[in-house]
Design a protein around this motif. Sequence first.
Motif, PDB file in Angstrom:
ATOM      1  N   LEU A  41       5.690  -5.309   6.612  1.00 29.42           N
ATOM      2  CA  LEU A  41       4.907  -4.586   7.611  1.00 29.42           C
ATOM      3  C   LEU A  41       5.726  -4.302   8.866  1.00 29.42           C
ATOM      4  N   ASP A  67       3.058  -1.060   4.096  1.00 28.66           N
ATOM      5  CA  ASP A  67       1.809  -1.823   3.996  1.00 28.66           C
ATOM      6  C   ASP A  67       1.363  -1.730   2.542  1.00 28.66           C
ATOM      7  N   SER A  69      -1.091  -2.787   1.034  1.00 30.05           N
ATOM      8  CA  SER A  69      -2.513  -2.564   0.792  1.00 30.05           C
ATOM      9  C   SER A  69      -2.845  -1.078   0.761  1.00 30.05           C
ATOM     10  N   ASP A  70      -1.878  -0.238   1.132  1.00 31.37           N
ATOM     11  CA  ASP A  70      -2.046   1.214   1.191  1.00 31.37           C
ATOM     12  C   ASP A  70      -1.272   1.832   0.025  1.00 31.37           C
ATOM     13  N   GLN A  73       1.401   4.358   0.923  1.00 27.52           N
ATOM     14  CA  GLN A  73       2.633   3.769   1.455  1.00 27.52           C
ATOM     15  C   GLN A  73       3.475   3.160   0.344  1.00 27.52           C
ATOM     16  N   ILE A 117      -3.679  -7.047  -0.657  1.00 31.38           N
ATOM     17  CA  ILE A 117      -2.267  -7.345  -0.417  1.00 31.38           C
ATOM     18  C   ILE A 117      -1.704  -8.273  -1.489  1.00 31.38           C
TER      19      ILE A 117
END
Length: 258
Positions: A41, A67, A69-70, A73, A117
Amino acid sequence: MRSINYLPATPVIVTGAASGIGRACAESLAQVGRPVAVWDLDAGKAGAVADAVAQEHSVKAIGLAVDVSDLDQISAGVIASREALGPIGGLVHGAGISGVATLEQLTPETWSAVLDINLRALPFIIKAILPDMKSQSGSAVVGIASINATLGNMMNPAYSASKGGVLSMSRALADELAMHGIRINSVSPGQIETPMLMQGLEAVPEVLEAFKRHILLGRLGDSAEVASAVRFLMSSEASYITAAELVVDGGNISSQRQ
């Protein structure tokens, strides 16, 4: 006897690699000649680790702010990693958050953040680099799980569930990845002296002593000790190991079964 090359020199993505176990994994893999994409991050820390790894071990490295979790990305991170290092031949998914919250404290937001994550990112990163790994001999994946997947912990049910999911996900994906000659395994650390753990223990030293009483070796582990296990599983010396869990906990689980 079959000739063994300790590690193929194909690039590896390491998530959560700016500190703790992730950083140790990036350093350990670079030490034996593997180019490394350092995902984290924190862009500044990721870049600093990549620069240090490249200079010390004379390998290509890139630091990227991702990130996990995205999903967008993740896709962008894979493209940037490939452009900088070449086709990706491995993944170590070390990114994770603890999400400390008892059942009464647990919120949907905490649950989603931890699972996104720690667990959801794993299959989607693999999916994004699968064409690369199919083309690279010796491709392998390691997911960082935890002894909490086995022991559980009332303080972080979301974390325990996510790490149990890493074990199950790895076994499920192994079935498909094996058809392409790709291995996937999990490493389950115990109490390791990382910034995340030590920060949580600063205010409760009695918990540290309780941890040590449950560890047969009587001490916390070092990130480098986990990284050595990861490097082994990523190597051709582990060429007949897939869908396995390697526990690195100083005997913690064993002591609690006695």
